[in-house]
Motif scaffolding. Structure first.
Motif, PDB file in Angstrom:
ATOM      1  N   ALA A  47      -6.929   6.718  19.941  1.00 12.62           N
ATOM      2  CA  ALA A  47      -6.549   5.308  19.941  1.00 12.62           C
ATOM      3  C   ALA A  47      -7.740   4.397  20.214  1.00 12.62           C
ATOM      4  CB  ALA A  47      -5.456   5.069  20.987  1.00 12.62           C
ATOM      5  N   ASN A  72       0.490  13.942  12.546  1.00  9.80           N
ATOM      6  CA  ASN A  72       0.234  12.513  12.736  1.00  9.80           C
ATOM      7  C   ASN A  72       0.668  11.697  11.521  1.00  9.80           C
ATOM      8  OD1 ASN A  72      -1.754  12.380  15.338  1.00  9.80           O
ATOM      9  ND2 ASN A  72      -2.198  14.213  14.145  1.00  9.80           N
ATOM     10  N   GLU A  75       1.443   7.865  11.956  1.00 10.93           N
ATOM     11  CA  GLU A  75       0.235   7.082  12.243  1.00 10.93           C
ATOM     12  C   GLU A  75      -0.652   6.957  11.011  1.00 10.93           C
ATOM     13  OE1 GLU A  75       1.830   8.822  15.997  1.00 10.93           O
ATOM     14  OE2 GLU A  75       1.408   9.593  13.978  1.00 10.93           O
TER      15      GLU A  75
END
Length: 220
Positions: A47, A72, A75
């Motif tokens: 992040a 992921n 994302e």
């Protein structure tokens, strides 16, 4: 005879290559990140790096393994919605030595990673990066036969190295960057110095007159 020679030239196989720099003498660099995940080693997006990229509005290419793309997916889907982000192929499960695999296994590594990345982003990868940069001529030819261009990096940043500090990472990258450099970092939470170092790296490169380009923009 000249016509025959020309036809033979057209029929000759294109020489396999690994792209390690952009084809330009201008002050242009490409920012790339590896998102590696091997079997039994879950990995997630960093992040701190994503915040920098969002704030800086720079084009970036993420080379994701298929396992990483599956884990992921949400994302990566959100990232890939930006025109500044491309997600490319870094094998299915990051085998350190793809040159030790047979051709069918190599093709599976590419195809299954393509499927996972396309499922997450809606776009099939154009580029491929060998895990750890290891390959031989036969493996390279097998990957290129799948329709992917192989893109590595101009120099290793060394950002996953144990004990590397943001200051050292910044100084090293800035000392090595030249026009056409393809920069490599890691965005899988295994390079803790990268997020803190990245703003200063980008700022100094801009001060030196560099601009950032996506691989899609520069490579045919």
């Amino acid at each position: 005879m000249a016509a025959v020679a020309f036809l033979l030239l057209l029929a000759a196989p294109v020489r396999a290559e690994v792209i390690e720099r952009l084809p330009t003498a201008d002050k242009v660099v490409a920012l790339t990140f590896d998102a590696c995940e091997a079997k039994g080693a879950p990995a997630y997006l960093d992040a701190s790096i994503l915040k920098v990229l969002e704030a800086e509005k720079v084009p970036v290419t993420i080379f994701a393994s298929g396992l990483f793309a599956r884990r992921n997916a949400a994302e990566l889907k959100a990232l890939a919605a930006s025109p500044l982000v491309r997600v490319e192929n870094h094998s299915l499960d990051h085998p350190q030595h793809m040159e030790r695999l047979d051709a069918d296994a190599v093709r599976r590594q590419v195809a299954e990673a393509d499927e996972a990345i396309q499922a997450a982003t809606g776009r099939k990868p154009r580029f491929f990066r060998f895990p750890a940069g290891n390959y031989d001529a036969a493996t390279l030819a097998t990957v290129e036969a799948t329709g992917h261009k192989v893109v590595h990096w101009t120099f290793a940043s060394g950002d996953p190295a144990r004990g590397v500090t943001p200051g050292h990472l910044k100084d090293w990258v800035l000392s090595k960057t030249r026009p056409g450099s393809i920069l490599i970092f890691h965005v899988n939470q295994r390079a803790p110095a990268t997020g803190p170092a990245l703003p200063a790296i980008l700022a100094e490169l801009r001060r030196r007159g560099y601009r950032f380009a996506s691989l899609d923009e520069v490579l045919p």
